[in-house]
Write a protein that holds these residues in place. Structure first.
Motif, PDB file in Angstrom:
ATOM      1  N   PRO A  14      -4.874  -1.195 -11.161  1.00  0.00           N
ATOM      2  CA  PRO A  14      -4.964   0.248 -11.836  1.00  0.00           C
ATOM      3  C   PRO A  14      -3.396   0.499 -12.249  1.00  0.00           C
ATOM      4  O   PRO A  14      -2.477   0.249 -11.569  1.00  0.00           O
ATOM      5  CB  PRO A  14      -5.306   1.176 -10.599  1.00  0.00           C
ATOM      6  N   ALA A  16      -0.216   2.409 -12.987  1.00  0.00           N
ATOM      7  CA  ALA A  16       0.648   3.396 -12.314  1.00  0.00           C
ATOM      8  C   ALA A  16       0.735   4.632 -13.275  1.00  0.00           C
ATOM      9  O   ALA A  16       1.009   4.477 -14.450  1.00  0.00           O
ATOM     10  CB  ALA A  16       1.890   3.050 -11.938  1.00  0.00           C
ATOM     11  N   HIS A  22       2.864  -0.528  -7.120  1.00  0.00           N
ATOM     12  CA  HIS A  22       1.366  -0.127  -6.228  1.00  0.00           C
ATOM     13  C   HIS A  22       1.501  -0.052  -4.788  1.00  0.00           C
ATOM     14  O   HIS A  22       0.700   0.377  -4.002  1.00  0.00           O
ATOM     15  CB  HIS A  22       0.776  -1.459  -6.858  1.00  0.00           C
ATOM     16  N   SER A  33       0.436   2.743  -2.566  1.00  0.00           N
ATOM     17  CA  SER A  33       0.454   3.859  -3.080  1.00  0.00           C
ATOM     18  C   SER A  33      -0.885   4.664  -3.234  1.00  0.00           C
ATOM     19  O   SER A  33      -2.010   3.985  -3.459  1.00  0.00           O
ATOM     20  CB  SER A  33       1.214   3.961  -4.572  1.00  0.00           C
ATOM     21  N   GLN A  35      -4.239   5.958  -4.919  1.00  0.00           N
ATOM     22  CA  GLN A  35      -4.894   5.399  -5.842  1.00  0.00           C
ATOM     23  C   GLN A  35      -6.384   6.583  -6.169  1.00  0.00           C
ATOM     24  O   GLN A  35      -6.977   6.777  -5.292  1.00  0.00           O
ATOM     25  CB  GLN A  35      -5.603   4.204  -5.417  1.00  0.00           C
ATOM     26  N   PRO A  40      -9.255   0.045 -13.907  1.00  0.00           N
ATOM     27  CA  PRO A  40      -8.077  -0.770 -14.029  1.00  0.00           C
ATOM     28  C   PRO A  40      -8.198  -1.365 -15.472  1.00  0.00           C
ATOM     29  O   PRO A  40      -7.163  -1.578 -16.150  1.00  0.00           O
ATOM     30  CB  PRO A  40      -8.128  -1.722 -13.168  1.00  0.00           C
ATOM     31  N   CYS A  57     -11.742   4.321  -5.742  1.00  0.00           N
ATOM     32  CA  CYS A  57     -10.516   4.393  -5.211  1.00  0.00           C
ATOM     33  C   CYS A  57     -10.209   3.161  -4.423  1.00  0.00           C
ATOM     34  O   CYS A  57      -9.298   2.599  -4.063  1.00  0.00           O
ATOM     35  CB  CYS A  57     -10.333   5.658  -4.420  1.00  0.00           C
ATOM     36  N   ASN A  60      -9.868   0.124  -5.957  1.00  0.00           N
ATOM     37  CA  ASN A  60      -8.418  -0.040  -6.419  1.00  0.00           C
ATOM     38  C   ASN A  60      -7.591  -0.480  -5.282  1.00  0.00           C
ATOM     39  O   ASN A  60      -6.669  -1.483  -5.496  1.00  0.00           O
ATOM     40  CB  ASN A  60      -7.917   1.305  -6.995  1.00  0.00           C
ATOM     41  N   LEU A  61      -7.797   0.144  -4.097  1.00  0.00           N
ATOM     42  CA  LEU A  61      -6.836  -0.313  -2.968  1.00  0.00           C
ATOM     43  C   LEU A  61      -7.256  -1.776  -2.502  1.00  0.00           C
ATOM     44  O   LEU A  61      -6.374  -2.526  -2.159  1.00  0.00           O
ATOM     45  CB  LEU A  61      -7.238   0.702  -1.696  1.00  0.00           C
ATOM     46  N   ILE A  64      -5.266  -3.976  -4.911  1.00  0.00           N
ATOM     47  CA  ILE A  64      -3.765  -4.122  -4.497  1.00  0.00           C
ATOM     48  C   ILE A  64      -3.670  -4.746  -3.241  1.00  0.00           C
ATOM     49  O   ILE A  64      -2.569  -5.464  -2.902  1.00  0.00           O
ATOM     50  CB  ILE A  64      -3.129  -2.443  -4.365  1.00  0.00           C
ATOM     51  N   GLU A 121      -8.349  10.819  -4.051  1.00  0.00           N
ATOM     52  CA  GLU A 121      -7.127   9.848  -4.283  1.00  0.00           C
ATOM     53  C   GLU A 121      -7.252   9.408  -2.795  1.00  0.00           C
ATOM     54  O   GLU A 121      -7.266  10.117  -1.704  1.00  0.00           O
ATOM     55  CB  GLU A 121      -5.789  10.682  -4.327  1.00  0.00           C
ATOM     56  N   ASP A 123      -4.761   6.605  -0.226  1.00  0.00           N
ATOM     57  CA  ASP A 123      -3.680   5.643   0.056  1.00  0.00           C
ATOM     58  C   ASP A 123      -3.785   4.895   1.465  1.00  0.00           C
ATOM     59  O   ASP A 123      -4.955   5.462   2.111  1.00  0.00           O
ATOM     60  CB  ASP A 123      -2.199   6.367  -0.087  1.00  0.00           C
TER      61      ASP A 123
END
Length: 128
Positions: A14, A16, A22, A33, A35, A40, A57, A60-61, A64, A121, A123
């Motif tokens: 994704p 930044a 990331h 961070s 997400q 992406p 979300c 995306n985590l 990473i 969001e 993290d």
């Protein structure tokens, strides 16, 4: 005392939305961070429902975490931010599918706004 610090960039991952990494590896942990529900592939917010947004979300985590050599299953803590706390139950639908047993510690916080107009969001802190 020795302190290690290594930044992680997920490529492709994704994009930044600001000047941040990331994730950062330090002392056996990965600090990921926040997400939002960005695709992406095109950098656009996606998802029609709170569950779809939460799922993106978490995906995306996952991207990473894998780029750092670990797995979201090793998460020790996740923070969830939502612009409407009334979506808590719907967000949990997607969240629970990623952690069917032994979920990490978590907090969910209602906020006034998120970057790029996102509604969810997340993290994470993940064991390496």
């Amino acid at each position: 005392m020795s302190h290690s610090r290594e930044t992680v960039t997920a490529d492709p991952g994704p994009p930044a939305a600001g000047p941040y990494s990331h994730a950062v590896k330090s002392n056996g942990l990965l600090f990921v961070s926040g997400q939002v529900h960005l695709d992406p592939a095109n950098g656009q917010l996606v998802g029609d429902t709170p569950a779809e947004k939460a799922k993106r979300c978490l995906e995306n985590l996952t991207i990473i975490a894998e780029a750092a050599g670990t797995s979201l299953a090793n998460a020790v803590r996740i923070a969830v931010y939502v612009t409407d706390i009334s979506v808590f139950a719907e967000m949990n639908e997607a969240y629970s599918s990623f952690f069917p047993s032994d979920p990490p510690a978590r907090t969910t916080i209602g906020v006034a706004a998120l970057p790029m107009g996102a509604e969810v969001e997340m993290d994470a802190v993940i064991a390496l």
